[in-house]
Design a protein around this motif. Structure first.
Motif, PDB file in Angstrom:
ATOM      1  N   THR A   3       0.880 -41.177  43.313  1.00 22.28           N
ATOM      2  CA  THR A   3       0.369 -40.507  42.082  1.00 22.28           C
ATOM      3  C   THR A   3      -0.709 -39.292  42.389  1.00 22.28           C
ATOM      4  O   THR A   3      -1.614 -39.545  43.524  1.00 22.28           O
ATOM      5  CB  THR A   3      -0.255 -41.274  41.039  1.00 22.28           C
ATOM      6  OG1 THR A   3       0.509 -42.278  40.637  1.00 22.28           O
ATOM      7  CG2 THR A   3      -0.905 -40.635  39.966  1.00 22.28           C
ATOM      8  N   GLN A  22       5.804 -31.473  41.536  1.00 22.05           N
ATOM      9  CA  GLN A  22       6.920 -32.029  40.640  1.00 22.05           C
ATOM     10  C   GLN A  22       8.366 -31.978  41.259  1.00 22.05           C
ATOM     11  O   GLN A  22       9.104 -32.778  40.973  1.00 22.05           O
ATOM     12  CB  GLN A  22       6.987 -30.976  39.336  1.00 22.05           C
ATOM     13  CG  GLN A  22       6.060 -31.141  38.484  1.00 22.05           C
ATOM     14  CD  GLN A  22       5.794 -30.186  37.389  1.00 22.05           C
ATOM     15  OE1 GLN A  22       6.218 -28.894  37.590  1.00 22.05           O
ATOM     16  NE2 GLN A  22       5.289 -30.699  36.157  1.00 22.05           N
ATOM     17  N   SER A  28       5.773 -39.569  42.640  1.00 28.41           N
ATOM     18  CA  SER A  28       6.159 -40.146  41.423  1.00 28.41           C
ATOM     19  C   SER A  28       5.490 -39.780  39.980  1.00 28.41           C
ATOM     20  O   SER A  28       6.184 -39.828  39.073  1.00 28.41           O
ATOM     21  CB  SER A  28       6.267 -41.858  41.435  1.00 28.41           C
ATOM     22  OG  SER A  28       4.891 -42.068  41.930  1.00 28.41           O
ATOM     23  N   ARG A  29       4.453 -39.419  40.131  1.00 33.61           N
ATOM     24  CA  ARG A  29       3.420 -39.155  38.929  1.00 33.61           C
ATOM     25  C   ARG A  29       2.422 -37.922  39.198  1.00 33.61           C
ATOM     26  O   ARG A  29       1.842 -38.346  40.368  1.00 33.61           O
ATOM     27  CB  ARG A  29       2.869 -40.242  38.291  1.00 33.61           C
ATOM     28  CG  ARG A  29       2.254 -40.355  37.238  1.00 33.61           C
ATOM     29  CD  ARG A  29       1.631 -41.619  36.680  1.00 33.61           C
ATOM     30  NE  ARG A  29       0.401 -41.602  37.236  1.00 33.61           N
ATOM     31  CZ  ARG A  29      -0.144 -42.648  36.682  1.00 33.61           C
ATOM     32  NH1 ARG A  29       0.194 -43.696  35.643  1.00 33.61           N
ATOM     33  NH2 ARG A  29      -1.569 -42.990  37.032  1.00 33.61           N
ATOM     34  N   LYS A  43       7.600 -36.012  35.195  1.00 31.46           N
ATOM     35  CA  LYS A  43       6.779 -36.829  36.085  1.00 31.46           C
ATOM     36  C   LYS A  43       5.240 -36.508  35.806  1.00 31.46           C
ATOM     37  O   LYS A  43       4.336 -37.192  36.175  1.00 31.46           O
ATOM     38  CB  LYS A  43       6.668 -35.997  37.705  1.00 31.46           C
ATOM     39  CG  LYS A  43       7.837 -36.613  38.371  1.00 31.46           C
ATOM     40  CD  LYS A  43       7.676 -35.726  39.840  1.00 31.46           C
ATOM     41  CE  LYS A  43       8.913 -36.139  40.577  1.00 31.46           C
ATOM     42  NZ  LYS A  43       8.658 -35.653  42.051  1.00 31.46           N
ATOM     43  N   GLU A  45       1.829 -36.417  33.555  1.00 35.40           N
ATOM     44  CA  GLU A  45       0.922 -36.730  32.305  1.00 35.40           C
ATOM     45  C   GLU A  45      -0.294 -35.674  32.239  1.00 35.40           C
ATOM     46  O   GLU A  45      -0.578 -35.220  33.221  1.00 35.40           O
ATOM     47  CB  GLU A  45       0.322 -38.248  32.940  1.00 35.40           C
ATOM     48  CG  GLU A  45       1.390 -39.188  32.860  1.00 35.40           C
ATOM     49  CD  GLU A  45       0.494 -40.591  33.026  1.00 35.40           C
ATOM     50  OE1 GLU A  45      -0.607 -40.631  32.653  1.00 35.40           O
ATOM     51  OE2 GLU A  45       1.229 -41.405  33.683  1.00 35.40           O
TER      52      GLU A  45
END
Length: 87
Positions: A3, A22, A28-29, A43, A45
Motif C-alpha cells: 500500500t 497504479q 495493491s492499493r 487501486k 482510495e
C-alpha cells in the motif's frame, strides 16, 4: 502486496508517481490525499482534505523551528501522534 500513501498526487511529480503505482503489479492499493478528486481507479482510495480547516502556516510547527511536515492539530500536538514539543 504493498500500500502506498501519496500526498501531492495532483502535482507534476505526484501525478507521475500515482500513474506508475497504479500500473505496478507490486502495488495493491494507493491512498492519495488530495484537495480535489482524482479520476477513479480500482487501486485508488482518494480521501479529500479540506484545506480551510488547517491553521495559517505561521502556526505550523510552533513558528520557532520552521515548518513541520505534519499539520498542527487543533486540540494540541501534531497530527500523527507526535507531541508538539518534539521536532
Amino acid at each position: 502486496m504493498t500500500t502506498l500513501m501519496l500526498v501531492g498526487a495532483t502535482g507534476l511529480v505526484g501525478g507521475a508517481t500515482l500513474r506508475q503505482a497504479q500500473g505496478d503489479a507490486r502495488v495493491s492499493r494507493v491512498v492519495a490525499l488530495t484537495r480535489r478528486p482524482l479520476p477513479r481507479h480500482p487501486k485508488l482510495e482518494n480521501p479529500l482534505v479540506i484545506s480551510s480547516t488547517y491553521p495559517p502556516m505561521s502556526v505550523v510547527g510552533g513558528g520557532q523551528r520552521g515548518l513541520h511536515p505534519r499539520h498542527h492539530h487543533p486540540q494540541g500536538g501534531l497530527a500523527g501522534g507526535v507531541p508538539s514539543g518534539r521536532p
